[in-house]
Design a protein around this motif. Sequence first.
Motif, mmCIF file in Angstrom:
data_model
loop_
_atom_site.group_PDB
_atom_site.id
_atom_site.type_symbol
_atom_site.label_atom_id
_atom_site.label_comp_id
_atom_site.label_asym_id
_atom_site.label_seq_id
_atom_site.Cartn_x
_atom_site.Cartn_y
_atom_site.Cartn_z
ATOM 1 N N SER A 72 -60.017 47.652 17.327
ATOM 2 C CA SER A 72 -61.191 48.510 17.235
ATOM 3 C C SER A 72 -61.844 48.383 15.859
ATOM 4 C CB SER A 72 -60.805 49.974 17.477
ATOM 5 O OG SER A 72 -60.368 50.145 18.793
ATOM 6 N N LYS A 73 -63.159 48.187 15.845
ATOM 7 C CA LYS A 73 -63.875 47.994 14.582
ATOM 8 C C LYS A 73 -63.842 49.260 13.733
ATOM 9 C CE LYS A 73 -68.356 46.562 12.746
ATOM 10 N NZ LYS A 73 -69.750 46.180 13.072
ATOM 11 N N GLY A 74 -63.425 49.109 12.517
ATOM 12 C CA GLY A 74 -63.399 50.229 11.582
ATOM 13 C C GLY A 74 -62.277 51.220 11.810
ATOM 14 N N ARG A 75 -61.367 50.923 12.762
ATOM 15 C CA ARG A 75 -60.308 51.876 13.087
ATOM 16 C C ARG A 75 -59.419 52.167 11.892
ATOM 17 N NH1 ARG A 75 -55.079 51.043 13.894
ATOM 18 N NH2 ARG A 75 -53.844 52.489 15.156
ATOM 19 N N ARG A 76 -58.952 51.097 11.220
ATOM 20 C CA ARG A 76 -58.016 51.305 10.112
ATOM 21 C C ARG A 76 -58.671 52.059 8.966
ATOM 22 N NH1 ARG A 76 -54.528 46.259 8.283
ATOM 23 N NH2 ARG A 76 -53.806 46.657 10.408
ATOM 24 N N LYS A 77 -59.923 51.725 8.666
ATOM 25 C CA LYS A 77 -60.615 52.394 7.566
ATOM 26 C C LYS A 77 -60.859 53.865 7.891
ATOM 27 C CE LYS A 77 -64.521 51.869 4.424
ATOM 28 N NZ LYS A 77 -65.707 51.043 4.067
ATOM 29 N N LYS A 78 -61.296 54.144 9.108
ATOM 30 C CA LYS A 78 -61.543 55.530 9.511
ATOM 31 C C LYS A 78 -60.231 56.310 9.567
ATOM 32 C CE LYS A 78 -64.866 57.047 10.327
ATOM 33 N NZ LYS A 78 -65.791 57.848 9.486
ATOM 34 N N LEU A 79 -59.172 55.663 9.994
ATOM 35 C CA LEU A 79 -57.859 56.303 10.048
ATOM 36 C C LEU A 79 -57.404 56.702 8.648
ATOM 37 C CD1 LEU A 79 -55.683 56.930 12.242
ATOM 38 C CD2 LEU A 79 -54.547 54.808 11.530
ATOM 39 N N HIS A 80 -57.592 55.790 7.693
ATOM 40 C CA HIS A 80 -57.234 56.070 6.301
ATOM 41 C C HIS A 80 -58.091 57.192 5.739
ATOM 42 C CE1 HIS A 80 -57.654 55.433 1.892
ATOM 43 N NE2 HIS A 80 -56.354 55.266 1.960
#
Length: 287
Positions: free
Chosen positions: A204-212
């Motif tokens: 998913s695009k941007g998932r890791r950044k949004k999760l952080h």
Amino acid sequence: MTDSSVEMAQILATAMTNWWDEVNESTQWQDGIFFALCGAYALVSAVALVQLVRIQMRVPEYGWTTQKVFHLMNFVVNGVRAVLFGFHHQVFLVHPKALCWILLDLPGLLFFSAYTLLVLFWAEIYHQARSLPTDKLRITYISVNVAVYLAQVVIWVCIWVNDNSTVELVGKMFMSVVSFIAALGFLLYGGRLFFMLRRFPIESKGRRKKLHEVGSVTAICFTCFLIRCIVVGVSAFDRDLTLDVLDHPVLNLIYYMVVEVLPSALVLFILRKLPPKRVSAQYHPIQ
């Protein structure tokens, strides 16, 4: 433990106590610490204003979005704190005492409103993602804030009419409860959104950044409001931990840096990304 170790520990404890008392009673230390807090708050306020201007220049066609209101409130809260600590002699000694309480409590209430706005934003995202109704979320946010401000006004009036230790105890415990409500809100909706994002596909695009982003802001805000709840609650019963007085500068420095300055700076840094120029599903103007 040997006798020499016990004696050394007692000497260190006595030295620390003497240093603490010397700092608290020194007008030079008081002025230095409170002016340092003034500078720290002014810096955070300036950062919030710069970010607000950047957002407005990026998306001038939109009205007052949640992101813009959040940065505006950060600018106001930190700016007011900077002014109050810049004039700490006049503020802490102002009469009547109710006016002093108003000046010192109001920024804390605005801080509560600013950061529970993040809870509202996350709650709306979570409810939309789960196809749950969102029409009552904003009403709940406004109702809670109105109730908090009205209750605080009643406490101020009581202090104005009849200042006594009981009313002051109620006022401090009320602020402690308000902080606990904010901490609970972050834990509830920040946690829900965090675990929902974790279930998204890895690609998913941007998932890791949004999760952080969600995880970090939730942890920071939950911690700062929980610490505020505990410290304010304890200070209501222990005069040695009384805040917002001239002769406790070190305690004020530690407290305000931990519960307002550092959390605000960290959250502004984490949320520094500008919104996209085109309307996205995650960027909603305030209706």
